[in-house]
Design a protein around this motif. Structure first.
Motif, PDB file in Angstrom:
ATOM      1  N   GLY A 310      65.575  65.925 -57.301  1.00 56.29           N
ATOM      2  CA  GLY A 310      66.096  67.188 -57.805  1.00 56.29           C
ATOM      3  C   GLY A 310      65.040  68.236 -58.094  1.00 56.29           C
ATOM      4  N   ALA A 311      63.785  67.985 -57.770  1.00 59.32           N
ATOM      5  CA  ALA A 311      62.690  68.909 -58.101  1.00 59.32           C
ATOM      6  C   ALA A 311      62.808  70.202 -57.295  1.00 59.32           C
ATOM      7  CB  ALA A 311      61.346  68.254 -57.813  1.00 59.32           C
ATOM      8  N   PRO A 312      62.410  71.338 -57.880  1.00 60.54           N
ATOM      9  CA  PRO A 312      62.398  72.598 -57.125  1.00 60.54           C
ATOM     10  C   PRO A 312      61.306  72.571 -56.061  1.00 60.54           C
ATOM     11  CG  PRO A 312      61.414  72.903 -59.293  1.00 60.54           C
ATOM     12  CD  PRO A 312      61.994  71.524 -59.280  1.00 60.54           C
ATOM     13  N   SER A 313      61.648  72.990 -54.876  1.00 58.52           N
ATOM     14  CA  SER A 313      60.721  72.860 -53.751  1.00 58.52           C
ATOM     15  C   SER A 313      59.540  73.807 -53.825  1.00 58.52           C
ATOM     16  CB  SER A 313      61.474  73.074 -52.437  1.00 58.52           C
ATOM     17  OG  SER A 313      62.419  72.041 -52.244  1.00 58.52           O
ATOM     18  N   ARG A 314      59.567  74.802 -54.725  1.00 53.77           N
ATOM     19  CA  ARG A 314      58.407  75.668 -54.865  1.00 53.77           C
ATOM     20  C   ARG A 314      57.185  74.857 -55.307  1.00 53.77           C
ATOM     21  NH1 ARG A 314      58.808  80.482 -57.959  1.00 53.77           N
ATOM     22  NH2 ARG A 314      56.540  80.435 -58.127  1.00 53.77           N
TER      23      ARG A 314
END
Length: 406
Positions: A310-314
């Motif tokens: 679920g981590a933000p890809s930025r």
């Protein structure tokens, strides 16, 4: 005696071209941002004490990207400036007052050609007991005073006239006191710190400046500075320009929206993936890593590692950009093509480009996002998934010559 440094970098640079190009202190010259050249000179000066860089509150990401990889950067403190240069200097002086500094050099970030010889001349004046020092060069042009009628009214003698430069340097306690007095009286009309010192009754000594120590003010100044640094390359030096390509695809499943280039778009489907499944940033991450042979996104962020669920890809793209810079690369351009039947990307394109600009620390005109359909053909045409193709261009500086020009 400890000489602290305040570098003023909070301005917007309105005269340096389109706002889309970003503040002038972050524009590239000689392959690196202006502020990187300026800060590096002070970092390498043997007599320097603590350094405070005064930045705009909106420029934290730009500053971090611009100074990535500079040696001893951990000894530098940043603080936010005010709505005028005078206020920004005051904030810098306040931040420096909590350190061991007894004296201060106040320098404009947009003067990247400061050299150690000039800094040594100022320090020598301090050693001899001078408390306020102004580097300046004698005026050599003939000066004319004009009138509102557009005619020359008189020729002004240039005897004793000097063009002021920075770093303007002082006993820290005295210049801070002068700034505090000016602020208390709401005097904000001083054009430089020497003027505030003069107003406060401090004698200001002149030392020899440098004709190379120009301030970059308009776009032409920046172009000339870039040309000057580029001319240092050997005639037979070839620019190390590398182009990386990335491709990614994620399956569409029932859901409430998709995240593309960091922008959430409401939709009746979502992208399936271990992180937030931002197919665009995943492809661009691979493209950047490809420019320096650093593997792919799976090597650095394996899907088997639950911390990335679920981590933000930025996070992935920021990591790839950091690797590129640590290896001496300057990111020139990022281009993403999205292939999807839906949702529509057009209404969100500008925000996507802004995100890429912020993450990569480059101006928005170097960030491109495009979208096309697959004409109802294949898995994309059947709305079973979204694909992305990304290209990144990076210039690397070799050990055999100076950093390459953008």
């Amino acid at each position: 005696m400890t000489i602290g440094i305040v570098i003023v970098a909070a301005g917007r640079g309105e005269r340096a071209g389109s706002p889309d190009e970003g503040p002038k202190q972050y524009r590239p010259i000689g392959g690196r941002p202006v502020i990187a050249h300026t800060l590096e000179t002070f970092l390498k000066w043997q007599r320097r004490g603590p350094i405070v860089v005064v930045i705009h509150a909106d420029d934290e990401a730009l500053y971090a990207a611009a100074t990535e990889g500079l040696g001893d950067k951990e000894t530098v403190v940043t603080t936010f400036g005010g709505d005028t240069r005078q206020r920004s200097v005051y904030e810098g002086l306040r931040a420096l007052s909590g350190t061991e500094a007894t004296h201060v050099m106040i320098h404009d970030a947009a003067r990247p050609f400061i050299d150690h010889d000039m800094l040594d001349r100022i320090a020598k004046a301090f050693d001899e007991g001078v408390d306020a020092v102004l580097p300046a060069v004698a005026v050599t042009d003939t000066l004319k005073r004009g009138g509102s009628d557009g005619l020359v009214h008189e020729t002004v003698s240039r005897n004793g006239l000097y063009a002021a430069q920075t770093p303007q340097s002082f006993l820290l306690s005295e210049i801070r006191s002068a700034h505090e007095k000016a602020a208390a009286l709401r005097r904000d009309d001083f054009t430089d710190d020497a003027a505030i010192a003069e107003w406060a009754g401090l004698p200001v000594a002149i030392v020899e400046g440098s004709v190379d120590n120009i301030k970059l003010t308009v776009r032409r100044d920046i172009a000339m500075a870039d040309e000057k640094l580029s001319s240092k390359l050997p005639a037979d030096a070839l620019p190390d320009v590398r182009c990386g390509n990335g491709y990614d695809v994620h399956q569409l499943v029932p859901g409430d929206g998709v995240t593309l280039c960091g922008v959430f778009i409401p939709h009746d489907q979502k992208l399936s993936g271990h992180s937030d499944a931002d197919v665009a940033l995943h492809a661009l991450t691979d493209a950047l890593l490809a420019t320096c042979g650093a593997g792919d996104i799976g090597d650095h962020f394996p899907p088997s590692d639950m911390q990335w669920k679920g981590a933000p890809s930025r996070i992935f793209l920021e990591h790839a950009a950091k690797i590129v810079r640590e290896k001496g690369g300057t990111i020139m351009n990022a281009d993403v093509s999205l292939i999807a039947e839906a949702p529509k990307v057009g209404p969100h394109r500008d925000k996507m480009r802004e995100n890429l600009s912020s993450i990569l620390g480059i101006t928005i005109d170097r960030c491109s996002v495009k979208a096309t359909t697959n004409e109802t053909i294949g898995f994309v045409g059947r709305r079973e998934g979204i694909a992305a193709i990304a290209t990144a261009t990076v210039v690397y500086r070799g050990e055999q010559h100076e950093p390459l020009s953008l």
